[in-house]
Structure formats: structure tokens, C-alpha cells
Design an enzyme around this catalytic site. Sequence first.
Site, PDB file in Angstrom:
ATOM      1  NE  ARG A  50      55.866-122.026 -52.110  1.00 48.73           N
ATOM      2  CZ  ARG A  50      57.172-122.284 -52.017  1.00 48.73           C
ATOM      3  NH1 ARG A  50      58.030-121.316 -51.765  1.00 48.73           N
ATOM      4  NH2 ARG A  50      57.629-123.509 -52.190  1.00 48.73           N
ATOM      5  CG  ASP A 103      46.025-100.214 -44.217  1.00 45.84           C
ATOM      6  OD1 ASP A 103      45.620 -99.967 -45.376  1.00 45.84           O
ATOM      7  OD2 ASP A 103      45.624-101.182 -43.547  1.00 45.84           O
ATOM      8  CE1 TYR A 125      38.857-104.248 -41.861  1.00 42.48           C
ATOM      9  CE2 TYR A 125      40.838-105.545 -41.644  1.00 42.48           C
ATOM     10  CZ  TYR A 125      39.510-105.452 -41.953  1.00 42.48           C
ATOM     11  OH  TYR A 125      38.844-106.574 -42.371  1.00 42.48           O
ATOM     12  CE  LYS A 159      38.383-104.816 -47.235  1.00 43.77           C
ATOM     13  NZ  LYS A 159      39.210-104.334 -46.128  1.00 43.77           N
TER      14      LYS A 159
END
Length: 395
Positions: free
Chosen positions: A63, A187, A115, A212
Site C-alpha cells: 500500500r 480533470d 463528469y 478511460k
Amino acid sequence: MPEQRKRIPGAPHGTGPGLRTRLVHALGDPDPRTGAIMPPLELATTFARGEDGSLPGPYIYGRQGNPARARLEAALAALEGGAEALAFASGSAAALSVLLGLGAGSSLAVDAEAYYGVRRLLTGLGPSLGLAIRSFDPRSEEDLARVLADRPGLVWLETPSHPLLRVTDLAAVIPRAHAAGALVLADNTLATPLGQSPLALGADLVLHATTKAIAGHSDASGGGLVVRDAASPLWARIRRIQVDGGAVPSPFDCYLVLRGLSTLAVRLAAMEESALRLAARLALHPAVHAVHHPSRPEHPDFEVARRQSGGGPALLAIQVRGGEAAAARVLGRVRLWTRATSFGGVHSLIEHRRLVEGEGSAVPADLLRLAVGLEDPEDLEEDLLQALEGWDSTA
Ligand SMILES: *Cc1c(COP(=O)(O)O)cnc(C)c1O
């Protein structure tokens, strides 16, 4: 010869080796142990110490960091021209980390056409985190002045917007936000790092849903944040949130995203060319009353897009005559286009955006969003034309 894209103003990839070269070599050098030319995939979640307790490298625990994530983060930072990047399990996890990093008492102004998942996250969760969230239209001078007068801590921009592909003039808006004392996040998912360089235009943070176009094959979720100034207090908090909060991508997802990145330029070029062609063809169709793509001269932000963007986007929206029923009819008749949400993958996807966004959506009911993939553009066009056939001219 590297592909000659239109040069993006101030882009970090505008000089030096060609963009395609950089993307391929972001995979790294051959593995010195084996000669493998693709990066190794270390799945380990923990790293052994020597007898004296020392670690052989920078990694302690999965992590906290691992080689696959480090490679991806370095590639994202280089591509956006940022000081540092952090990878997350999704674009939304990256967004949430920013909200947590701002913390209770902060205020945030968000593009009303961002978005919808991000808007839902901001307006749904923001208040319970003690954040004041206001929506605004960064393309309206009046609205921008109104929202900046409240001196928000962060201005959250997204350009092109979802799904009308409105373009915000970053070079004009960012200095205004800074002058009002706000940090600016852009973004850049839709534009991609190849389409525009927000950090070069002054943005403080860039967000990506690498799910994406960057991963590009609809088989890996991921998010990324890139910062201009790694010494900023907000960035220190976001770094902690990444490691201590743990919304990190798996090594395999990092591998897939980095692999996708290596072919991004050629995939985008093909997809954007198809999108342009479809936009031009559909604009002539009697069953279509509006085509939303910044390459169209009738698009309200045509000039800004030409100045700001290197191409694209590989996404367009159309509005069909006959309202929601007509849109549903087209959706039911396509054969090659896949009825699914998302974009940036190899498949061309079509969706009724208002249905996907659900209650409260401001998207027109007759709008279909087209996410262009890598099929032959002739086939994509033919399929849409047959789906539009027989429309009711009296509707
Ligand atoms: C998809 C998307 C996100 C969210 O990313 P996820 O990986 O789905 O969480 C954020 N911003 C934009 C512009 C997106 O398209």
C-alpha cells in the site's frame, strides 16, 4: 518519424524526442536480470529487510508503494509535465483524495458540466466532509466573477465537458482563479495529456481517470493526480491519504494502465480522426438536429478548442429529431456500436446519457453520446446511418 501532432502550447512533450517515442519508453529499460523488454510485474505486498533491518530499496509494504505503481506514477508526471504523480484505484478515488485533502471548512467551486460521477461525489459527499460546494459555469464571465467573489479554496475545472464537450479557456480562467486566491484542479481525462497541458497553463493539479483512454482497453480501473508544485501542503496531505487511506491500484492494474499509455498516441489519433469524420457526416443528416463536437465550426467553443487542444476528443454527442423515443429507437437499432457507458476503449460505445445519469440529469432527452473506438470508421458510420434510417420526418 514520430507522428506530428499539432503542437500544444507549452506542452512538456512539445520538444525533445517525439511523443510516441516517449510513450513507448515510459515502459522503462529492459529488466537487467532477465532482459525482458516489458516491465516485470511484482505482485508482492511486502518487502524483505536485511539482517540489520535495512531495506534493499524504497519499498516496505504494497500500500505504501511498489515498483509497478512507481513506474506508472513517474510516467504520468512526465507526460503532464508535473513534479510528481500519485496513482489511485479509480478516478473517483483520486477525486475523493482531493476532497479529503482540502478538509473540513474548505470551499470548492465545480464546473456544472463536470463528469456527473464527480459532481455526485462532490455534492453528495462534500457537505458531510464539511466542504462547501458550489456549481458554476466557467465559460460564463458573469458566473466566474460571481463564484470567485466568494473566494473558493479550489476551482475544479473539466474541459471538454460532459457530454456537450464545451471547452473552457484555461489560459484565461486559471489566472483569474489564482488572483482570487484559489487553487485550480483540471480533470484532463477527456482531453488526455496529449490533447492539452493544464499544468503548463498554470493549473495546480491535474486529475485523470486512467480507466478511460490511458488504460484504453476497458479492462483496468485507475486514477491519477499530477501536481505542479510537490511542496504544496495540499499535496503532502493527498500523499498521506493515498498511502494511509489505501485506495491504491493493484500492481497488475498499474501494469495494464502503463501498457495502455505506451500506445495512447496512435490509438487517440485513429479514434479522433473517426470522431471528426462522424461529426461531419452526422451534421448533414436530416434526422440529427445537433452535433456536439468542438471540431464543428458551429460549436460555441470552436475557436478556444483550436487554440488550446492538440486534437480530439474521441467523443461526440448528437441530438436526434423526435425526442427521447427517437433516441431510444436509434439505440435499439445499432448493431456494431455497443450500448454501454464509458469511453476511451477500443470498442465504440453508444449511450442515452440522460438515462445513465438518472434523476436530476440536465442532459437533453434526445441526446446520444458516442464514444469512438478503434473499429473502421466506415463501418461505424454505416451502422449509425442504418440505425437512423426511417426516422419520422414529421416528428
Ligand atoms: C470516468 C471519469 C471519472 C471517474 O473515474 P472512475 O475511474 O470511473 O472512478 C472522473 N472524471 C472523468 C472526466 C471521467 O470521465
